[in-house]
Structures are given as C-alpha cells and as structure tokens.
Design a protein around this motif. Structure first.
Motif, PDB file in Angstrom:
ATOM      1  N   THR A   1     -35.118  76.437 -31.083  1.00  0.00           N
ATOM      2  CA  THR A   1     -35.274  77.228 -29.874  1.00  0.00           C
ATOM      3  C   THR A   1     -36.540  78.067 -29.972  1.00  0.00           C
ATOM      4  O   THR A   1     -36.756  78.763 -30.969  1.00  0.00           O
ATOM      5  CB  THR A   1     -34.061  78.156 -29.666  1.00  0.00           C
ATOM      6  OG1 THR A   1     -32.871  77.365 -29.646  1.00  0.00           O
ATOM      7  CG2 THR A   1     -34.182  78.908 -28.357  1.00  0.00           C
ATOM      8  N   ILE A   2     -37.384  77.986 -28.948  1.00  0.00           N
ATOM      9  CA  ILE A   2     -38.637  78.726 -28.931  1.00  0.00           C
ATOM     10  C   ILE A   2     -38.707  79.546 -27.646  1.00  0.00           C
ATOM     11  O   ILE A   2     -38.678  78.991 -26.545  1.00  0.00           O
ATOM     12  CB  ILE A   2     -39.855  77.782 -29.008  1.00  0.00           C
ATOM     13  CG1 ILE A   2     -39.781  76.909 -30.265  1.00  0.00           C
ATOM     14  CG2 ILE A   2     -41.149  78.581 -28.981  1.00  0.00           C
ATOM     15  CD1 ILE A   2     -40.850  75.845 -30.321  1.00  0.00           C
ATOM     16  N   GLY A   3     -38.781  80.866 -27.769  1.00  0.00           N
ATOM     17  CA  GLY A   3     -38.985  81.747 -26.623  1.00  0.00           C
ATOM     18  C   GLY A   3     -40.471  81.965 -26.410  1.00  0.00           C
ATOM     19  O   GLY A   3     -41.201  82.276 -27.354  1.00  0.00           O
ATOM     20  N   TRP A   4     -40.938  81.774 -25.172  1.00  0.00           N
ATOM     21  CA  TRP A   4     -42.376  81.851 -24.903  1.00  0.00           C
ATOM     22  C   TRP A   4     -42.946  83.208 -25.298  1.00  0.00           C
ATOM     23  O   TRP A   4     -44.039  83.293 -25.853  1.00  0.00           O
ATOM     24  CB  TRP A   4     -42.640  81.591 -23.420  1.00  0.00           C
ATOM     25  CG  TRP A   4     -44.091  81.467 -23.087  1.00  0.00           C
ATOM     26  CD1 TRP A   4     -44.839  80.333 -23.074  1.00  0.00           C
ATOM     27  CD2 TRP A   4     -44.987  82.533 -22.759  1.00  0.00           C
ATOM     28  NE1 TRP A   4     -46.135  80.617 -22.747  1.00  0.00           N
ATOM     29  CE2 TRP A   4     -46.264  81.967 -22.540  1.00  0.00           C
ATOM     30  CE3 TRP A   4     -44.841  83.911 -22.610  1.00  0.00           C
ATOM     31  CZ2 TRP A   4     -47.370  82.724 -22.187  1.00  0.00           C
ATOM     32  CZ3 TRP A   4     -45.952  84.669 -22.266  1.00  0.00           C
ATOM     33  CH2 TRP A   4     -47.201  84.080 -22.057  1.00  0.00           C
ATOM     34  N   ARG A   5     -42.213  84.278 -25.024  1.00  0.00           N
ATOM     35  CA  ARG A   5     -42.756  85.612 -25.290  1.00  0.00           C
ATOM     36  C   ARG A   5     -42.859  85.915 -26.780  1.00  0.00           C
ATOM     37  O   ARG A   5     -43.681  86.731 -27.188  1.00  0.00           O
ATOM     38  CB  ARG A   5     -41.900  86.667 -24.598  1.00  0.00           C
ATOM     39  CG  ARG A   5     -42.040  86.651 -23.092  1.00  0.00           C
ATOM     40  CD  ARG A   5     -41.426  87.872 -22.447  1.00  0.00           C
ATOM     41  NE  ARG A   5     -41.615  87.862 -21.017  1.00  0.00           N
ATOM     42  CZ  ARG A   5     -41.256  88.845 -20.214  1.00  0.00           C
ATOM     43  NH1 ARG A   5     -40.665  89.918 -20.717  1.00  0.00           N
ATOM     44  NH2 ARG A   5     -41.449  88.772 -18.916  1.00  0.00           N
ATOM     45  N   LYS A   6     -42.032  85.285 -27.588  1.00  0.00           N
ATOM     46  CA  LYS A   6     -42.151  85.480 -29.034  1.00  0.00           C
ATOM     47  C   LYS A   6     -43.319  84.680 -29.591  1.00  0.00           C
ATOM     48  O   LYS A   6     -43.986  85.110 -30.535  1.00  0.00           O
ATOM     49  CB  LYS A   6     -40.850  85.061 -29.717  1.00  0.00           C
ATOM     50  CG  LYS A   6     -39.693  86.012 -29.465  1.00  0.00           C
ATOM     51  CD  LYS A   6     -38.462  85.613 -30.259  1.00  0.00           C
ATOM     52  CE  LYS A   6     -37.328  86.603 -30.013  1.00  0.00           C
ATOM     53  NZ  LYS A   6     -36.085  86.244 -30.757  1.00  0.00           N
ATOM     54  N   GLN A   7     -43.567  83.518 -29.003  1.00  0.00           N
ATOM     55  CA  GLN A   7     -44.654  82.676 -29.483  1.00  0.00           C
ATOM     56  C   GLN A   7     -46.003  83.100 -28.914  1.00  0.00           C
ATOM     57  O   GLN A   7     -47.046  82.913 -29.550  1.00  0.00           O
ATOM     58  CB  GLN A   7     -44.368  81.219 -29.117  1.00  0.00           C
ATOM     59  CG  GLN A   7     -45.267  80.209 -29.801  1.00  0.00           C
ATOM     60  CD  GLN A   7     -44.878  78.788 -29.452  1.00  0.00           C
ATOM     61  OE1 GLN A   7     -44.423  78.514 -28.348  1.00  0.00           O
ATOM     62  NE2 GLN A   7     -45.041  77.874 -30.386  1.00  0.00           N
TER      63      GLN A   7
ATOM     64  N   ARG B   1     -47.011  86.421 -27.589  1.00  0.00           N
ATOM     65  CA  ARG B   1     -46.726  87.821 -27.303  1.00  0.00           C
ATOM     66  C   ARG B   1     -47.913  88.522 -26.655  1.00  0.00           C
ATOM     67  O   ARG B   1     -49.064  88.288 -27.011  1.00  0.00           O
ATOM     68  CB  ARG B   1     -46.339  88.544 -28.589  1.00  0.00           C
ATOM     69  CG  ARG B   1     -45.670  89.888 -28.328  1.00  0.00           C
ATOM     70  CD  ARG B   1     -44.790  90.321 -29.483  1.00  0.00           C
ATOM     71  NE  ARG B   1     -43.963  91.453 -29.119  1.00  0.00           N
ATOM     72  CZ  ARG B   1     -42.816  91.347 -28.486  1.00  0.00           C
ATOM     73  NH1 ARG B   1     -42.358  90.165 -28.165  1.00  0.00           N
ATOM     74  NH2 ARG B   1     -42.110  92.428 -28.174  1.00  0.00           N
ATOM     75  N   ARG B   2     -47.623  89.378 -25.674  1.00  0.00           N
ATOM     76  CA  ARG B   2     -48.626  90.195 -25.006  1.00  0.00           C
ATOM     77  C   ARG B   2     -48.265  91.665 -25.197  1.00  0.00           C
ATOM     78  O   ARG B   2     -47.120  92.004 -25.474  1.00  0.00           O
ATOM     79  CB  ARG B   2     -48.683  89.865 -23.512  1.00  0.00           C
ATOM     80  CG  ARG B   2     -49.127  88.431 -23.236  1.00  0.00           C
ATOM     81  CD  ARG B   2     -50.596  88.249 -23.577  1.00  0.00           C
ATOM     82  NE  ARG B   2     -51.090  86.943 -23.196  1.00  0.00           N
ATOM     83  CZ  ARG B   2     -51.148  85.883 -23.989  1.00  0.00           C
ATOM     84  NH1 ARG B   2     -50.704  85.991 -25.242  1.00  0.00           N
ATOM     85  NH2 ARG B   2     -51.623  84.743 -23.570  1.00  0.00           N
ATOM     86  N   TYR B   3     -49.249  92.523 -25.014  1.00  0.00           N
ATOM     87  CA  TYR B   3     -49.030  93.944 -25.296  1.00  0.00           C
ATOM     88  C   TYR B   3     -47.955  94.548 -24.405  1.00  0.00           C
ATOM     89  O   TYR B   3     -47.225  95.442 -24.812  1.00  0.00           O
ATOM     90  CB  TYR B   3     -50.345  94.717 -25.159  1.00  0.00           C
ATOM     91  CG  TYR B   3     -50.876  94.806 -23.757  1.00  0.00           C
ATOM     92  CD1 TYR B   3     -50.557  95.880 -22.925  1.00  0.00           C
ATOM     93  CD2 TYR B   3     -51.720  93.823 -23.252  1.00  0.00           C
ATOM     94  CE1 TYR B   3     -51.045  95.967 -21.644  1.00  0.00           C
ATOM     95  CE2 TYR B   3     -52.212  93.906 -21.965  1.00  0.00           C
ATOM     96  CZ  TYR B   3     -51.877  94.974 -21.171  1.00  0.00           C
ATOM     97  OH  TYR B   3     -52.366  95.053 -19.894  1.00  0.00           O
TER      98      TYR B   3
END
Length: 536
Positions: free
Chosen positions: A521-527, A529-531
């Motif tokens: 499972t891959i979450g876009w925001r973890k891969q 990440r933006r400030y």
C-alpha cells in the motif's frame, strides 16, 4: 494570455528610450543627473508598475529582478554577464518567496532564460535578426521538452509555428495598441487591437485542433531528466563542436521507459483523490478498468478531465477496456462525459437510467448481480444490483450502485459504491441463506457512501472483514464524511484506515510470488510529501 517577460522588457525599454531622448535635450536636467542614469530609473519604475498590474507572478518577478539588476549595473558602470544576472534574480525570488520552487512557472521561466543564454551567449559574430530569432525558437523548443514531459507529460508540436505568428503579433501590434489605447481617448486604437488579437486567437485555435498538435505520453521517471538535460546542452553547443547529434540519445530514457504493468494474476488498484467523490483505476497485465469518474466541479471542469485522465495518461493508458459508473450521483458520474469524449472505451457498465445522454458509440450495458469476467487471471464479479431493470422504484440511486468484487491471486477488493444499510443487509442475508456465487469477504474495502452514517452496518463489516478500509471524501466536506462513529466501527473490527482527504491517492499493488499473496500500500502524500501536508 499571460504577461510575458518580453512585454515588460519592451515597455521598460520604451520608457528608457523616451526619458533618455528627452533628458538629453534639457541641459538643466542633464547637468543634475546623467541622461542614462535617469533613463535607468524610469525604466525600472515602469517595469515595477507593469509587473504589479500584471499580478507579480514568478515569471514576472524573474523579468523585473533581472531588469533591476541590469539597471543597477548600468547605474554603477559595471558589466554583468547574463548568468550572474539570472542567478541574482533567482536568489531574490527564492528569498522573497521560498515556496516559489514548487511552482512549475518557476522552473519553466528560469529554465527558458538559462537555455537562451547558453544557446545564444558567448558566440562569435552577430547573426541577422531572422537567424537569431530562429535560433532562439529552436533553443527554447528543444530545451523545454524535458521539463514539459516531466511536469505535464505532454509537449506542443505546433508551438514553434504558433509562436512564429503569435509572438510578433502580440508583442509588436496588440500590446502597443492596447497600451496606447489605455492613454488616448480613441476607441479605434482598441478596436484595431481587438481585431488583430481575434485573428491571432482564431489561428491559434486552428493550430490547437490539428490531429498532431500535442505529443502526449506516459510520465517518465524523475531520473530521466538528467540525461535529457545533458542531451539538450550537447545539442545547443556552438557550431563546429563534433558529434552534437549524440544529444538526441539523451531523450531516449524519457521516451522509452514506460510504467511497469502488473504480471498475469497480479493487479494494481489506485484509489484517486478526487475530493468528495470516487474514482478507482484497476490495472492488470493487459487491461485497465475505471470505476467511477469523480465529481463535476463546474460547467467547464470535472474530476474526469482534471484528475482521472491525467493519471491514466501518466500511466501510459491509451484505452479503457472497461468503465463502470456505479450510479447516477454527480460525485460518481460527473466526470463521465469527459472520459467518454477524450478516451476510447470498450464498454460501459452502469446503473444509469435509459434517459442518460451517452456517446452513441459506447457499448452501454446495465450492471446486475452475476456478471463476471476474467482479465489476465484476475476475476471481476458484480454483486449488486440484483436486476438490470430501472423499473424498481423502491431503490434509490445510491442503492442501485454497481457493487463489484475483484479477486487476484494475492488479494481482493470490494468496490461498494454508495450502497446503504438496506442493501448491505440484503447482501449479507443473501450470502448466509442462499448458495453463494461470491463471498463478500475482501482484503480491501472502499467504504460505502464515503463513510456516511447511513452505510457501513456492523453486519456488513463482519461479512467483509476488511484488513484495510479506504474512505474517499473531500477535505472538510459539508457532509462530515467519514463520520467518526463509522470510522470507529471499522477500527473496532481491526481494520486499518486510510482516507483520501488525509492520505491522498492510495495505490495498492497486489503481487503473487511463490504462490503466496502479498500486497503493498502506497499513500501519495507519504511518497510525495509537501510542506502543507503537516498542517492540512
């Protein structure tokens, strides 16, 4: 139309020339301050005012700061090379707005000027204006290819020809006439500017409609940008440097390395972040299925065009082998027209009413329990609704949702649409009291109705037993989805929770190895990440 750095420079240069011409002819002024210094101040002030009126975007800031730095150099009698001017302008932009670096305009603006300075600077001799202009067009066109493919997965093929017409017309006819009409009470000047601009826009629209106007492709890996930049620098070396043509090979990784498809028996499931709505892409070894297309934002925009299609193209998908629209709510079907209009679709499965306007060429079939097919050793089965008839008025749109279970060698996913408790209990009851063609038990569940309190009954959760539950909801949506009591219900059932409003798009890789199923499972925001993800 955007405010080009060329326009700001042109206006600044015009004011510089006028002030210099007038100042030299007034001895009292020339004795107090040299004409060139006075003209520099006037030119910088004109550039500042025009930049503020234009909105002070990153490209505008870049032009303004470069003009100011050049003006200060002229004032002090110093000489600066273009590389230093560009570097100082970049430093000023980043100091004033550190987060400008996350803007595409930042890289495109500074990148274009850097490419032009490399391609045209430090050369022997001065070519005529036509040759210099052609060289600039070639440098910008070939130099921007790599950045455009990385950022947008597309490059305009007709842009050199469009620029050849638009840049002279806008820069030397429309802009001067518009500025002149702003100061003079003469309507004919503005009318003439309008007619010239209208002709220009008609030509640009014709270019845009050409079949090969734009090159679109998959999203290249980030590392392919480095060999592409090396190739660009090689191609833009001065004449006489041998083997410059080898620079074309720098683009090959960017063009040839395509996203990897799953193996037979495996699947990749991506739950897109479309705000308050749902859209799921399922990829097998040779097929792609789209389940729902997100919401419609306005008459001009929807999730299909803004989110779903860009993702499909980035994955290298040229055709949808299947498209399922669960039901007629706009947060699930709002992007459907755009998908059907801009991408070939083999067949459409839905619970939409017969009166729904569809593309006449699409093969539309009503969904009903018992429909099944196998793609690349991955099983797809429709669980609900029980009938393909629209006559059953006892079911609401939500409860007509096409419920689909997808089973691979390494795991299963249940796409529940917006079904509510009555349908959930009916599915559980049918499973327990009748010969079952499909088990509700699934490794991953896309939570029914975005986590509404009208769905996700205890009995349904116990029947599905999801190891992972994904809620698709818009950030701070007015429905307050997912409801806290519903989330707690899944947590109590030992199900891991992911949310599109917090985790972004979620990618599930189901990979079978050595007859043992595994999933990642891959979450876009973890891969990626933006400030702002630390706050919102």
């Amino acid at each position: 139309m955007s405010i080009s750095g060329l326009h700001i420079t042109m206006l600044s240069g015009l004011i510089f020339s006028l002030v210099s011409y007038v100042w030299r002819r007034v001895p009292a002024l020339a004795m107090r301050l040299p004409a060139r210094k006075a003209a520099v101040v006037a030119g910088m002030l004109a550039a500042l005012v025009y930049s503020l009126v234009a909105g002070f975007s990153v490209p505008t800031q870049r032009t303004l700061y470069m003009l100011i730095i050049l003006g200060l150099a002229l004032w002090s009698g110093r000489q600066l090379v273009i590389a230093k001017v560009l570097a100082l302008a970049l430093l000023l932009v980043v100091l004033i707005d550190p987060f400008a670096v996350v803007s595409a305009g930042f890289w495109l603006s500074f990148g274009a000027v850097a490419i032009l300075s490399f391609a045209l600077g430090a050369r022997i001799g001065h070519p005529n204006w036509l040759k210099a202009w052609l060289q600039a067009q070639w440098a910008v066109t070939i130099g921007m290819v790599s950045l455009l493919l990385i950022m947008f997965n597309q490059v305009s093929i007709v842009s050199p020809l469009a620029n050849a017409i638009a840049i002279p017309l806008i820069s030397f006819v429309v802009t001067p006439l518009a500025l002149l009409g702003s100061f003079l009470p003469v309507d004919s000047v503005l009318i003439l500017a309008y007619h010239v601009l209208n002709i220009c826009m008609l030509l640009l629209d014709w270019f845009n409609r050409l079949p090969a106007a734009v090159w679109q492709q998959h999203a290249p890996p980030q590392w392919t940008l480095l060999p592409a930049i090396v190739g660009v620098l090689c191609l833009l070396l001065p004449r006489g440097v041998p083997l410059r043509w080898l620079g074309y090979f720098g683009f090959l990784p960017m063009l040839l390395i395509v996203p990897q498809r799953p193996d037979a028996g495996d699947m990749k499931v991506t739950v897109l972040d479309v705000g308050q709505g749902l859209s799921v892409v399922v990829q097998t070894a040779a097929h792609t299925l789209l389940y729902d297309a997100g919401s419609k934002f306005s008459e001009q925009a929807d999730a299909g065009g803004r989110i779903v299609l860009p993702y499909l193209r980035a994955e290298g998908v040229r055709k949808l082998d299947g498209f399922i629209v669960s039901h007629n709510d706009t947060d699930h079907s709002g992007g459907m027209p755009t998908i059907l209009a801009q991408m070939p679709v083999s067949w459409l499965l839905s619970s939409l009413p017969d009166s729904t306007a569809l593309d006449g060429e699409v093969n539309h079939v009503k969904c009903f329990a018992g429909q099944r097919w196998i793609w690349d050793k991955v099983n797809f089965q429709v669980v609900h609704p029980q009938s393909d008839s629209d006559a059953d008025t006892s079911l609401t749109d939500n409860n007509r949702s096409c419920v689909v279970k997808i089973t691979s060698a390494s795991g299963s996913v249940l796409l529940a649409g917006d079904i509510e408790k009555p349908v959930e209990l009916a599915l559980v009851g049918q499973r327990e009291s009748a010969p079952v063609t499909v088990s509700l038990k699934s490794d991953v569940l896309i939570a029914p109705h975005h986590g509404s309190k009208t769905s996700s009954s205890v009995e349904f959760i116990e029947a599905v037993q999801p190891g992972l539950t994904i809620f698709t909801a818009g950030y701070l949506n007015r429905f307050r989805h997912p409801r806290p009591e519903i989330v707690k219900r899944y947590v109590d059932a030992q199900s891991r929770i992911l949310r599109s409003d917090y985790d972004g798009a979620v990618t599930l890789d189901f990979i079978a190895r050595n007859s043992e199923g595994t999933s990642k499972t891959i979450g876009w925001r973890k891969q990626n990440r933006r400030y702002w993800h630390d706050v919102y």
